[in-house]
Scaffold this active site. Structure first.
Site, PDB file in Angstrom:
ATOM      1  N   PRO A 366       0.830  -1.208   0.000  1.00 40.85           N
ATOM      2  CA  PRO A 366       0.000   0.000   0.000  1.00 40.85           C
ATOM      3  C   PRO A 366       0.864   1.258   0.000  1.00 40.85           C
ATOM      4  O   PRO A 366       2.064   1.201   0.298  1.00 40.85           O
ATOM      5  CB  PRO A 366      -0.821  -0.128   1.283  1.00 40.85           C
ATOM      6  CG  PRO A 366      -0.041  -1.063   2.145  1.00 40.85           C
ATOM      7  CD  PRO A 366       0.676  -1.989   1.227  1.00 40.85           C
ATOM      8  N   VAL A 369       4.315   2.922   2.738  1.00 43.92           N
ATOM      9  CA  VAL A 369       4.980   1.937   3.599  1.00 43.92           C
ATOM     10  C   VAL A 369       6.491   1.927   3.387  1.00 43.92           C
ATOM     11  O   VAL A 369       7.194   1.140   4.028  1.00 43.92           O
ATOM     12  CB  VAL A 369       4.402   0.521   3.365  1.00 43.92           C
ATOM     13  CG1 VAL A 369       2.951   0.464   3.775  1.00 43.92           C
ATOM     14  CG2 VAL A 369       4.574   0.086   1.911  1.00 43.92           C
ATOM     15  N   GLY A 370       7.022   2.771   2.477  1.00 43.86           N
ATOM     16  CA  GLY A 370       8.469   2.899   2.325  1.00 43.86           C
ATOM     17  C   GLY A 370       9.072   2.146   1.170  1.00 43.86           C
ATOM     18  O   GLY A 370      10.248   1.770   1.222  1.00 43.86           O
ATOM     19  N   SER A 688     -13.604 -13.418  -0.683  1.00 42.05           N
ATOM     20  CA  SER A 688     -13.240 -13.641   0.718  1.00 42.05           C
ATOM     21  C   SER A 688     -14.325 -13.232   1.701  1.00 42.05           C
ATOM     22  O   SER A 688     -14.209 -13.512   2.904  1.00 42.05           O
ATOM     23  CB  SER A 688     -11.938 -12.901   1.043  1.00 42.05           C
ATOM     24  OG  SER A 688     -12.099 -11.507   0.863  1.00 42.05           O
ATOM     25  N   LYS A 731      -4.902  -8.297   6.145  1.00 39.15           N
ATOM     26  CA  LYS A 731      -6.193  -8.414   6.837  1.00 39.15           C
ATOM     27  C   LYS A 731      -6.003  -8.507   8.357  1.00 39.15           C
ATOM     28  O   LYS A 731      -6.756  -7.909   9.130  1.00 39.15           O
ATOM     29  CB  LYS A 731      -6.948  -9.634   6.326  1.00 39.15           C
ATOM     30  CG  LYS A 731      -7.390  -9.504   4.871  1.00 39.15           C
ATOM     31  CD  LYS A 731      -8.023 -10.788   4.360  1.00 39.15           C
ATOM     32  CE  LYS A 731      -8.450 -10.637   2.896  1.00 39.15           C
ATOM     33  NZ  LYS A 731      -9.037 -11.873   2.349  1.00 39.15           N
TER      34      LYS A 731
END
Length: 788
Positions: A366, A369-370, A688, A731
């Protein structure tokens, strides 16, 4: 030069009498005027028969122009022609017949009396118009003046012709002689031949002469300009050669020679490949023969500059020290232990085998996050230069491969440009947002990247601008993406995917304390003593003012706090500020986000699910309700096709087990079932949520409440089996961020817990299930409570 000559009637001992009947000689592209001598070549059998008949009689034939060379009947002959006398006849080796004829008089064809073996007709001689008026004299003089100019300008007309024409007093014969010596189309010649009135004939001739004179003047002007340019170029060339000789004698060089010698020396020192050197030398030789003023000169010179300036042999020496690299990665990034381990393994292989081409790394995760900063850290750990280029929104293949030199302003592609900019052929090259490459009529950049990112092919990468191979095998390519679904399969196959999940609250707290706060404090001109963030303040920022998997918005909110404090310090209102939760609310205003679990309680028909998105994991609340009706199943919340099918499967499973759940037999005929997932503006899809929707439906139909402190995920079958899904780490992190510590996962996803940090697993409880009955036992309250 025209061979037509003028003969006076006195050339004959006695003027031949023209009979009323003559053999006819139709000719497509030949006209002979009265008193003019001209050569004729004949190869047609009919025409040769007419000539033979004339030679045996009076040697006179009627010469007529024809409108079409394919047919020779009367309708195709012009009415006006010329009676000609055969002066001489000779045979040509190819069987043709050569004639020298002289025009006698204009004649009119009255009728055709014979067609075979040759045409023969009745003719009427047309006497010459001898009228002489003032206008005729004026036209004659004007014609003479203009024709004299034409003789002076034309290299094909001799000066003697001009003198001969001056001696012709008869205006009509003057016109005939002049028109015979000019290259004028046959149609215009026929027009003059048919002009029986002398004034009319001279007027038409004057028009033709004026046109011919203008053409000659224009042609001479063009010839003169071209000649002058050639002479100027030759003069400049000789002067430059003389200058070179003088400068060589003196041991000096002109600017042009010095420039060319400098380019040649740079080519030798550049270390380019044999192919590139041969191309550069050919281009330099071409440049040396080209004037600097030429438009192509700049293009050629720019191309040479690109070839010379590329780092063909220049590279940085790898300084791979594994402990030091680990220290750099730890200093730059908090957490991400799995990612750091994989990077250190990659560096270790490079250290043991320098020639190893290695994989193309692809960081997927995402935003915030680096991923990009990891690439910078890798470059710093290896001692290499770093190049970054964003592929987001790219639709032009030329951005990768470059433009061909035929286009104005053409340049090499971004790959070659980046390597030239850092002056090293082995940098760390980061291609950001590779999942957002597009395609249109300008090509497919993703296909062009196939060669760039293939270690077996990029050893001889071909850029359209350079048109020579460049070795990219020493470059370490790293790509980043938020999701893999949009990356073409052949391109994805060339990369090793390393996933970066989002951060939990504790990790964000440490990142903020160690990286974000010091950086924003420095960027906003504050000292450490002027602002201090407490842990509780940072947690307030994380929980109430941001909702993300990364830390980009968190840094933005910290920066906002720092700017407000900087203003207060600059205005003299305070000297230091301690950022507490209350101070955060005072500076940033009311909270922007609320906990999804706040105010939640165990309810009927509402289950908590987990989902994966390109920006990290999220929790979903699946709501189910029933109402009187017979429409069946209603689905809302902007659900995708796969999620809708999961809802259908869940309902079908429950209906097949209606008796087990103590549901009345006619319940589904009398009620509509409505399933809704809030945040309807956000598209949702995937299998899911099957477990979650099934749980919400069972809760609704059995009147049993669902525990709010349990989140679940998993795909279901019509037999009630729970199948594995992806994105488990994301998740689980989403559940932790929402404060849910119990998670239900498919049995086959148990192995995915290895990706989750141990300290996180210790704080949470995981239940692994194979069948839906196990899910219901864990999530639904044991007693069945009727709700009125």
């Amino acid at each position: 030069m025209n061979t037509n000559l003028l003969h006076h009637p006195s050339d004959f001992n006695e003027m031949p009498e023209i009979p009323q009947e003559l053999p006819l000689l139709p000719m497509a592209n030949i006209l002979v005027f009265p008193y003019v001598v001209a050569p004729i070549i004949i190869s047609d059998e009919k025409r040769m028969a007419a000539i033979n008949d004339a030679l045996s009689d009076r040697k006179i034939v009627g010469l007529f122009g024809i409108r079409s060379s394919d047919d020779q009947d009367k309708e195709q002959m012009f009415d006006i022609g010329t009676a000609v006398f055969i002066l001489k006849m000779f045979r040509i080796p190819d069987g043709s017949m050569g004639l020298m004829v002289q025009g006698l008089s204009r004649i009119r064809l009255n009728s055709l009396i014979q067609e075979n073996p040759y045409p023969r007709g009745k003719i009427l001689p047309i006497p010459e118009d001898t009228a002489h008026s003032v206008k005729t004299e004026a036209l004659r003089r004007e014609v003479l003046d203009i024709f004299q100019e034409i003789v002076d300008l034309s290299p094909l007309l001799p000066e003697e012709l001009g003198q001969a024409i001056d001696n012709v007093d008869n205006p009509g014969r003057l016109a005939d002689l002049i028109i015979s010596n000019l290259k004028i189309p046959i149609k215009e010649r026929q027009d003059i031949l048919e002009a029986l009135d002398v004034e009319d004939r001279l007027t038409k001739l004057l028009n033709y002469l004026n046109r011919e004179l203008e053409l000659l003047k224009l042609g001479n002007k063009i010839h003169s300009e071209v000649k002058n340019k050639i002479e100027d170029s030759q003069r400049e060339y000789f002067l430059r050669e003389q200058m070179k000789a003088i400068q060589n004698e003196l041991g000096e060089k002109d600017d042009r020679t010095a420039e060319l010698d400098d380019l040649k020396e740079k080519i030798e020192k550049s270390g380019m490949s044999a192919e590139a050197k041969e191309t550069a030398e050919k281009e330099l030789d071409r440049l040396s023969k080209m004037p600097p003023q030429a438009a192509e000169y700049t293009v050629s010179r720019t191309y040479l500059d690109w070839l010379i300036s590329l780092p063909w042999q220049d590279q940085t020496e790898d300084r791979i020290d594994i402990p030091q690299a680990k220290a750099i990665l730890d200093a730059d990034h908090y957490g991400l232990d799995d990612v750091k381990d994989r990077i250190l393994e990659f560096l270790a292989v490079r250290k043991l085998k320098e020639s190893s081409k290695g994989p193309i790394l692809c960081f997927v995760g995402p935003p915030g996050v680096g991923k990009t900063s990891l690439g910078r850290s890798i470059a710093r750990a290896m001692g290499r230069k770093f190049v970054r280029y964003s592929l987001g929104g790219m639709r032009d293949e030329a951005e990768i491969r470059g433009h061909r030199r035929t286009y104005i302003g053409s340049l090499p592609g971004r790959i070659i440009q980046g390597i030239k900019r850092v002056k090293s052929n082995n940098p760390v090259f980061m291609l950001d947002e590779i999942d957002k490459v597009g395609t249109d009529f300008r090509g497919d950049p993703a296909s062009a990247l196939l060669e760039v990112l293939d270690p077996e092919q990029n050893i001889a990468f071909s850029d359209h601008y350079l048109e020579v191979s460049f070795d990219l095998s020493r470059v370490m390519f790293i790509t980043t993406a938020n999701m893999l679904d949009t990356i073409p399969r052949p391109l994805l196959d060339r990369m090793e995917v390393i996933r970066l999940a989002g951060y939990i609250e504790d990790e964000k707290l440490m990142i903020a304390k160690n990286y974000l706060v010091p950086r924003q404090r420095e960027e906003n001109g504050l000292k450490k003593s002027q602002i201090r963030f407490t842990d509780r303040a940072i947690r307030r920022l994380i929980a109430d003012y941001t909702r993300e998997a990364g830390v980009r918005n968190l840094e933005r909110e910290i920066g906002s706090c720092c700017r407000k404090v900087a203003r207060m310090v600059a205005e003299g209102k305070t000297t230091k500020v301690s950022m507490t939760p209350d101070k955060v609310t005072e500076l940033l205003g009311p909270r922007k986000f609320f906990s999804e679990m706040a105010g939640r309680k165990n309810e009927i028909g509402i289950a908590t699910g987990l989902a994966w998105t390109p920006v990290g994991g999220v929790i979903l609340f699946v709501e189910a309700t029933a109402m009187p009706g017979s429409k069946g199943l209603v689905l809302t919340g902007q659900l995708g096709d796969v999620m809708k099918e999961s809802a259908q499967a869940a309902l079908s499973y429950i209906r097949s087990r209606a008796r087990d759940f103590q549901v009345e037999e006619d319940y589904f005929q009398k009620h509509d079932i409505h399933i809704h997932i809030p945040e309807g503006a956000t598209p949702k899809d995937g299998p899911s949520a099957g477990v979650t929707m099934s749980t919400a439906l069972v809760s609704l139909l059995s009147k049993r409440r669902v525990r709010r402190d349990i989140a679940m995920t998993g795909e279901i079958t019509l037999r009630g089996k729970v199948l594995p899904v992806g994105g488990i780490k994301e998740k689980v992190l989403a559940a932790k961020r929402a404060g849910i510590l119990t998670v239900i996962l498919p049995k086959l996803n148990e192995k995915d817990l290895e990706e989750i940090p141990d300290y996180l697993c210790e704080k949470m409880t995981f239940h692994f299930v194979e069948w839906l009955n196990e899910v219901y036992a864990l999530t639904l309250t044991p007693e069945k409570k009727r709700v009125s």
